[in-house]
Design a protein around this motif. Structure first.
Motif, PDB file in Angstrom:
ATOM      1  N   GLU A  54       2.401   6.232  -0.027  1.00 28.98           N
ATOM      2  CA  GLU A  54       2.098   6.852  -1.163  1.00 28.98           C
ATOM      3  C   GLU A  54       1.795   6.030  -2.412  1.00 28.98           C
ATOM      4  O   GLU A  54       2.581   5.381  -2.491  1.00 28.98           O
ATOM      5  CB  GLU A  54       3.254   8.140  -1.570  1.00 28.98           C
ATOM      6  N   VAL A  55       0.745   6.029  -2.666  1.00 29.27           N
ATOM      7  CA  VAL A  55       0.234   5.596  -4.165  1.00 29.27           C
ATOM      8  C   VAL A  55       0.013   6.734  -5.026  1.00 29.27           C
ATOM      9  O   VAL A  55      -0.829   7.612  -4.637  1.00 29.27           O
ATOM     10  CB  VAL A  55      -0.994   4.911  -3.901  1.00 29.27           C
ATOM     11  N   GLU A  56       0.871   6.526  -6.226  1.00 28.14           N
ATOM     12  CA  GLU A  56       0.780   7.869  -7.221  1.00 28.14           C
ATOM     13  C   GLU A  56       0.249   7.295  -8.478  1.00 28.14           C
ATOM     14  O   GLU A  56       1.062   6.486  -9.151  1.00 28.14           O
ATOM     15  CB  GLU A  56       2.072   8.428  -7.271  1.00 28.14           C
ATOM     16  N   ALA A 102      -0.038  -2.644  -2.293  1.00 29.41           N
ATOM     17  CA  ALA A 102       1.278  -2.030  -1.210  1.00 29.41           C
ATOM     18  C   ALA A 102       1.842  -3.138  -0.550  1.00 29.41           C
ATOM     19  O   ALA A 102       3.050  -2.661   0.144  1.00 29.41           O
ATOM     20  CB  ALA A 102       0.295  -0.806  -0.520  1.00 29.41           C
ATOM     21  N   LEU A 103       1.332  -4.182  -0.156  1.00 32.18           N
ATOM     22  CA  LEU A 103       1.972  -5.197   0.644  1.00 32.18           C
ATOM     23  C   LEU A 103       2.451  -6.362  -0.177  1.00 32.18           C
ATOM     24  O   LEU A 103       2.951  -7.459   0.510  1.00 32.18           O
ATOM     25  CB  LEU A 103       1.079  -5.732   1.546  1.00 32.18           C
ATOM     26  N   GLU A 121       7.468   4.670   2.813  1.00 33.01           N
ATOM     27  CA  GLU A 121       8.385   5.809   3.462  1.00 33.01           C
ATOM     28  C   GLU A 121       9.629   6.004   2.302  1.00 33.01           C
ATOM     29  O   GLU A 121      10.662   6.255   2.527  1.00 33.01           O
ATOM     30  CB  GLU A 121       9.249   4.752   4.739  1.00 33.01           C
ATOM     31  N   GLY A 122       8.989   6.469   1.333  1.00 30.57           N
ATOM     32  CA  GLY A 122       9.918   6.974   0.454  1.00 30.57           C
ATOM     33  C   GLY A 122      10.416   6.241  -0.579  1.00 30.57           C
ATOM     34  O   GLY A 122      10.847   6.426  -1.679  1.00 30.57           O
ATOM     35  N   ALA A 123      10.252   4.914  -0.374  1.00 32.67           N
ATOM     36  CA  ALA A 123      11.071   3.653  -1.259  1.00 32.67           C
ATOM     37  C   ALA A 123       9.855   3.165  -2.219  1.00 32.67           C
ATOM     38  O   ALA A 123       9.064   2.793  -1.667  1.00 32.67           O
ATOM     39  CB  ALA A 123      11.766   2.724  -0.475  1.00 32.67           C
ATOM     40  N   ASP A 124      10.270   3.272  -3.567  1.00 31.47           N
ATOM     41  CA  ASP A 124       9.331   2.718  -4.543  1.00 31.47           C
ATOM     42  C   ASP A 124       9.607   1.235  -4.256  1.00 31.47           C
ATOM     43  O   ASP A 124      10.411   0.621  -4.855  1.00 31.47           O
ATOM     44  CB  ASP A 124       9.757   3.121  -5.902  1.00 31.47           C
ATOM     45  N   VAL A 125       8.364   0.603  -4.030  1.00 32.39           N
ATOM     46  CA  VAL A 125       8.311  -1.149  -3.767  1.00 32.39           C
ATOM     47  C   VAL A 125       8.026  -1.661  -4.878  1.00 32.39           C
ATOM     48  O   VAL A 125       7.467  -3.093  -4.837  1.00 32.39           O
ATOM     49  CB  VAL A 125       7.593  -1.305  -2.477  1.00 32.39           C
ATOM     50  N   THR A 126       7.540  -1.268  -6.104  1.00 30.20           N
ATOM     51  CA  THR A 126       6.732  -1.859  -7.197  1.00 30.20           C
ATOM     52  C   THR A 126       7.612  -2.709  -7.883  1.00 30.20           C
ATOM     53  O   THR A 126       7.094  -3.631  -8.621  1.00 30.20           O
ATOM     54  CB  THR A 126       6.192  -0.720  -8.093  1.00 30.20           C
ATOM     55  N   ARG A 127       8.923  -2.829  -7.833  1.00 33.69           N
ATOM     56  CA  ARG A 127       9.929  -3.766  -8.438  1.00 33.69           C
ATOM     57  C   ARG A 127      10.431  -4.783  -7.110  1.00 33.69           C
ATOM     58  O   ARG A 127      11.486  -5.315  -7.592  1.00 33.69           O
ATOM     59  CB  ARG A 127      11.138  -2.941  -9.063  1.00 33.69           C
TER      60      ARG A 127
END
Length: 378
Positions: A54-56, A102-103, A121-127
């Motif tokens: 998901e990209v929001e 995203a990667l 998969e629901g986990a925010d990876v931006t940090r």
């Protein structure tokens, strides 16, 4: 939720995350329900499970020495399980930037996320920091790039390069047998394992990259222009191969392309990007049958090999926006043939196209049709 951890040079975020006006129901117009979560292909049931990606409303800038480039100014997409989703748009629209963000493949210290979220998969990876990204790459996300020679080691045999991914993500497997299985999966003979990249054709090298990615057992495969440098026959073979792999392994594919014919053949759903924004999304058949955004329509007209009465092919007049400038309105303003008063000053909310719940476009013309409390003058 995944812990942010590892702040500093590995953290893509830069400062506090501002609330973007598109989230506040601006100008009285209400976005269509579930605007950022259209259902799967062919107008099927709305997605209920957590999407793989998901990209929001993502905002991302490159801080260069002499200027700031606002590469993404409102990118939104999601990929569900077992879907093939396409992103289309001209060069510079932000397609590859979304995938690389995203990667975690954007340059540290240069690329900064200033708003929005990326969830895997629901986990925010931006940090995520530099120690966390390797756990994400390969599994659950893997990427295939458009220029195999730039990503294959020229002095290492193909089989060894495939085996490296297997060893990391599938350590209990018999590497020799697994390499043979992967080569067979991408329709290459087993003896290719002993070849160097320069000894293979372009199509074979692309299949090797695909085998390397699949060796990591991904849930989502990101394919960035996988057919661009290939001849028409080889393109068709790669497209058929990707669809077969999706069906065989039950994985999802995010296809990035400027080729509408490829996307139309492969994808269940489409996202159109322009100037760092997502400007349209919907099931492939709906978008191609009735594009809701003038830019999508212009892309489709430009892709037709038909000349007008003057012997010219259709083109979109004007130039792409300067991404060194934050533009408050629709980035297509100034090139749009149906531009209205708010287009240059305010970015519109999403609106349904011809009443289809999962076919959405961010265009003031559509907002005017669906929201009577919005004053739009021609």
């Amino acid at each position: 939720m995944v812990d942010g951890g590892d702040p500093g040079p590995g953290d893509l975020r830069h400062g506090p995350v501002p609330e973007h006006p598109r989230r506040r129901g601006q100008h009285g117009a209400q976005p269509a329900p579930a605007a950022d979560r259209p259902g799967p292909a062919e107008g099927g049931d709305t997605v209920t499970a957590t999407p793989l990606l998901e990209v929001e409303d993502l905002h991302l800038s490159y801080e260069l020495r002499d200027r700031t480039v606002h590469a993404l100014q409102g990118a939104t997409l999601h990929v569900g399980r077992s879907e093939i989703v396409g992103i289309v748009g001209e060069s510079g629209s932000g397609k590859s930037t979304v995938a690389r963000a995203a990667l975690g493949l954007l340059p540290w210290g240069v690329a900064h996320i200033t708003g929005g979220a990326i969830r895997v998969e629901g986990a925010d990876v931006t940090r995520f920091g530099p120690r966390q990204w390797p756990k994400l790459r390969g599994h659950p996300l893997a990427m295939v790039f458009q220029d195999p020679l730039s990503f294959l080691n020229p002095v290492v045999r193909v089989g060894r390069q495939i085996a490296e991914g297997v060893a990391k993500h599938d350590p209990g497997a018999d590497r020799t047998r697994r390499v043979a299985e992967l080569l067979d999966l991408v329709r290459l003979p087993a003896e290719v394992a002993q070849s160097f990249p320069h000894e293979l054709s372009g199509g074979m090298r692309q299949r090797v990259l695909l085998a390397i990615a699949l060796g990591c057992r991904p849930k989502l495969l990101v394919a960035d222009e996988p057919t661009t440098a290939l001849d028409v026959t080889t393109q068709a073979d790669i497209i058929a191969l990707l669809r077969d792999i999706r069906d065989t392994l039950d994985l999802s594919i995010l296809l990035i392309s400027h080729d509408l014919a490829v996307v139309a053949t492969m994808c269940d759903r489409i996202y159109t990007m322009y100037g760092g924004h997502t400007v349209e999304t919907g099931p492939t058949a709906d978008v191609l049958r009735r594009p809701g955004h003038p830019y999508t329509y212009g892309l489709m007209q430009s892709a037709r090999a038909v000349r007008d009465e003057h012997g010219r092919y259709a083109t979109i007049p004007g130039q792409p926006p300067n991404l060194a400038v934050e533009f408050p309105g629709c980035p297509f303003s100034g090139r749009c043939p149906v531009e209205v008063e708010p287009c240059g000053t305010r970015f519109p909310p999403s609106a349904r196209v011809s009443g289809a719940e999962t076919h959405l476009a961010w265009c003031w013309r559509l907002v005017e049709q669906h929201a009577g409390d919005v004053a739009v003058t021609a």
